[in-house]
Design a protein around this motif. Structure first.
Motif, PDB file in Angstrom:
ATOM      1  N   ASP A 199       0.840  -1.208   0.000  1.00  0.00           N
ATOM      2  CA  ASP A 199       0.000   0.000   0.000  1.00  0.00           C
ATOM      3  C   ASP A 199       0.871   1.252   0.000  1.00  0.00           C
ATOM      4  N   LEU A 200       1.946   1.196   0.786  1.00  0.00           N
ATOM      5  CA  LEU A 200       2.808   2.383   0.884  1.00  0.00           C
ATOM      6  C   LEU A 200       3.529   2.643  -0.443  1.00  0.00           C
ATOM      7  N   LEU A 201       3.820   1.569  -1.184  1.00  0.00           N
ATOM      8  CA  LEU A 201       4.591   1.735  -2.432  1.00  0.00           C
ATOM      9  C   LEU A 201       3.691   1.961  -3.649  1.00  0.00           C
ATOM     10  N   ALA A 202       2.416   1.632  -3.499  1.00  0.00           N
ATOM     11  CA  ALA A 202       1.505   1.749  -4.661  1.00  0.00           C
ATOM     12  C   ALA A 202       1.374   3.205  -5.084  1.00  0.00           C
ATOM     13  N   ASP A 203       1.395   3.418  -6.386  1.00  0.00           N
ATOM     14  CA  ASP A 203       1.149   4.749  -6.947  1.00  0.00           C
ATOM     15  C   ASP A 203       2.149   5.817  -6.515  1.00  0.00           C
ATOM     16  N   ARG A 204       3.309   5.412  -6.011  1.00  0.00           N
ATOM     17  CA  ARG A 204       4.342   6.417  -5.689  1.00  0.00           C
ATOM     18  C   ARG A 204       4.914   6.955  -6.978  1.00  0.00           C
ATOM     19  N   ARG A 205       5.037   8.252  -7.096  1.00  0.00           N
ATOM     20  CA  ARG A 205       5.732   8.801  -8.255  1.00  0.00           C
ATOM     21  C   ARG A 205       7.234   8.892  -7.967  1.00  0.00           C
ATOM     22  N   THR A 206       7.571   9.114  -6.692  1.00  0.00           N
ATOM     23  CA  THR A 206       8.984   9.255  -6.327  1.00  0.00           C
ATOM     24  C   THR A 206       9.527   7.894  -5.878  1.00  0.00           C
ATOM     25  N   VAL A 207      10.851   7.777  -5.887  1.00  0.00           N
ATOM     26  CA  VAL A 207      11.465   6.462  -5.667  1.00  0.00           C
ATOM     27  C   VAL A 207      11.991   6.328  -4.228  1.00  0.00           C
ATOM     28  N   ALA A 208      11.711   5.184  -3.588  1.00  0.00           N
ATOM     29  CA  ALA A 208      12.354   4.841  -2.303  1.00  0.00           C
ATOM     30  C   ALA A 208      13.261   3.654  -2.628  1.00  0.00           C
ATOM     31  N   GLU A 209      14.519   3.958  -2.975  1.00  0.00           N
ATOM     32  CA  GLU A 209      15.432   2.937  -3.519  1.00  0.00           C
ATOM     33  C   GLU A 209      15.637   1.758  -2.578  1.00  0.00           C
ATOM     34  N   GLY A 210      15.568   2.020  -1.270  1.00  0.00           N
ATOM     35  CA  GLY A 210      15.843   0.951  -0.297  1.00  0.00           C
ATOM     36  C   GLY A 210      14.900  -0.224  -0.453  1.00  0.00           C
ATOM     37  N   ALA A 211      13.663   0.036  -0.880  1.00  0.00           N
ATOM     38  CA  ALA A 211      12.689  -1.050  -1.029  1.00  0.00           C
ATOM     39  C   ALA A 211      13.121  -2.011  -2.134  1.00  0.00           C
ATOM     40  N   PHE A 212      13.800  -1.497  -3.144  1.00  0.00           N
ATOM     41  CA  PHE A 212      14.273  -2.352  -4.249  1.00  0.00           C
ATOM     42  C   PHE A 212      15.631  -2.972  -3.914  1.00  0.00           C
ATOM     43  N   THR A 213      16.457  -2.208  -3.191  1.00  0.00           N
ATOM     44  CA  THR A 213      17.800  -2.704  -2.886  1.00  0.00           C
ATOM     45  C   THR A 213      17.778  -3.787  -1.811  1.00  0.00           C
ATOM     46  N   ALA A 214      16.830  -3.685  -0.845  1.00  0.00           N
ATOM     47  CA  ALA A 214      16.872  -4.598   0.317  1.00  0.00           C
ATOM     48  C   ALA A 214      16.953  -6.079  -0.086  1.00  0.00           C
ATOM     49  N   PRO A 215      16.041  -6.587  -0.944  1.00  0.00           N
ATOM     50  CA  PRO A 215      16.140  -8.026  -1.273  1.00  0.00           C
ATOM     51  C   PRO A 215      17.408  -8.367  -2.055  1.00  0.00           C
ATOM     52  N   VAL A 216      17.880  -7.430  -2.859  1.00  0.00           N
ATOM     53  CA  VAL A 216      19.106  -7.669  -3.639  1.00  0.00           C
ATOM     54  C   VAL A 216      20.304  -7.724  -2.702  1.00  0.00           C
TER      55      VAL A 216
END
Ligand code: NAI
Ligand code: 13P
Length: 325
Positions: free
Chosen positions: A264-281
């Motif tokens: 829900d927090l990430l849905a429809d975000r126009r700006t990027v929170a890179e940590g959400a993508f980097t964490a699993p990697v």
């Protein structure tokens, strides 16, 4: 040195503003036609950096081909888009200054490693540090690490971008400069969780210190230098991002700490929170390098929907250990 900026989000726009400060012409490629139009007509980027007047010498474009006329290119699209954008951009002999903070999903590569794969002929530099875009664009004092293996090119870039309020510090530790920026975004989510869940300031300070230990273990395993991790692009950026709701990553963590679902927090975000993508990697890369990263694992669990109380309980129940291993 004519600067081109690839990426018209908050950070690309702020860096274009830095490069254009003395009336120098700067080309700014933006993906959104509205952004191109607003910058050229009104000298503002209302989508990503509202309320900040931009120098008139910034010319925005939607044509990547125009970057061929630039002497240096600042690459400021979010990490997961760097590979595709670099493949499309005519680079020529221009050095690439990489400004995204993260690791690529699938390959687990840092941005400089992606750039090296796509543009093996280009000189590569990394610009990273404690830099909220709105403060930089408003001319508030800021210092960054500018890392380049070719120190002469690094110095030319630092001289070109420096101003009385923007101080690049030269380094030749490219990997070290990148690891700080990539890892601190994940740790900032964790610090936001502490805030959102009301766990107190002691816990946040502990998390910053233990997070830094985690960043250092991973960084050293990947060939970073300890002093780079303790500098602007590592500890400096960690402290900034872990202590302010101006950070998108910290704010995402606050929402998680309050019990909201990541999707829900990430849905429809126009700006990027890179940590959400980097964490699993990062979790995968840490397992591969046999580096213990409990805070990163906790962030991954929360992003996957685990309950905050369970995750905090599990972190605190870990066996006691030595502070330095
Ligand atoms: N905003 C800040 O204060 C700072 C951001 N950074 C880093 O800079 C990088 C860019 O972030 P921001 O400028 O803040 O972005 P932003 O959150 O302001 O804007 C999102 C950006 O993503 C771009 N985008 C969306 N879909 C795309 C696609 N398919 N292909 C290419 N681009 C696409 C948008 O055009 C826009 O430029 C990130 O890695 C961030 O961590 C680094 C330092 C400071
Ligand atoms: O990298 C940044 C500050 O140095 C910006 O942080 P956020 O992406 O969390 O907003």
């Amino acid at each position: 040195m004519k600067i081109g900026v690839i990426g018209g989000g908050a950070w690309g726009t702020a860096l274009a503003s830095v490069a254009a400060r003395d009336g120098e012409p700067v080309l700014l490629w933006a993906r959104e036609p509205d952004v191109v139009e607003a910058i050229n007509a009104g000298h503002e980027n209302p989508l990503f950096l509202p309320g900040i007047a931009l120098p008139a010498s910034i010319r925005a474009t939607g044509e990547l081909s125009l970057s061929a006329a630039c002497d240096a290119l600042l690459v400021v699209v979010p990490t997961q888009f760097v590979r595709a954008i670099l493949a499309e951009t005519p680079v020529g002999s221009a050095p690439l200054v990489l400004c995204a903070k993260g690791m690529e999903a699938g390959t687990r590569l840092l941005v400089s490693e992606v750039a090296h794969q796509v543009r093996p002929e280009a000189a590569i530099a990394v610009l990273s540090g404690p830099t909220f875009a709105h403060e930089v664009a408003a001319g508030q004092p800021t210092a960054v690490t500018l890392a380049c293996a070719d120190e002469a090119i690094g110095q030319q870039l630092a001289d070109r971008l420096a101003s009385p309020t923007f101080r690049p510090y030269a380094s030749n530790d490219v990997i070290g400069a990148e690891i700080g920026g990539a890892v601190k975004n994940v740790l900032a989510i964790a610090c936001g969780v502490v805030e959102g869940a009301g766990l107190g300031q002691n816990a946040r300070a502990a998390l910053i210190a233990r997070g830094f230990a985690e960043m250092t273990r991973f960084g050293l395993a990947r060939g970073a230098r300890a002093e780079t991790l303790a500098g602007l692009s590592g500890l400096g950026d960690l402290v900034l991002t872990c202590s302010s709701t101006s950070s998108r990553n910290f704010s995402l963590g606050v929402g998680l700490g309050q019990g909201h679902a990541a999707r829900d927090l990430l849905a429809d975000r126009r700006t990027v929170a890179e940590g959400a993508f980097t964490a699993p990697v990062l979790r995968e890369a840490a397992m591969e390098a046999r580096v213990d990263m409990p805070v990163t694992e906790a962030v991954c669990a929360l992003l996957d929907g685990a309950d905050v109380r369970d995750v905090v309980e599990a972190l605190l129940a870990r066996p006691l250990t030595r502070e330095h291993r």
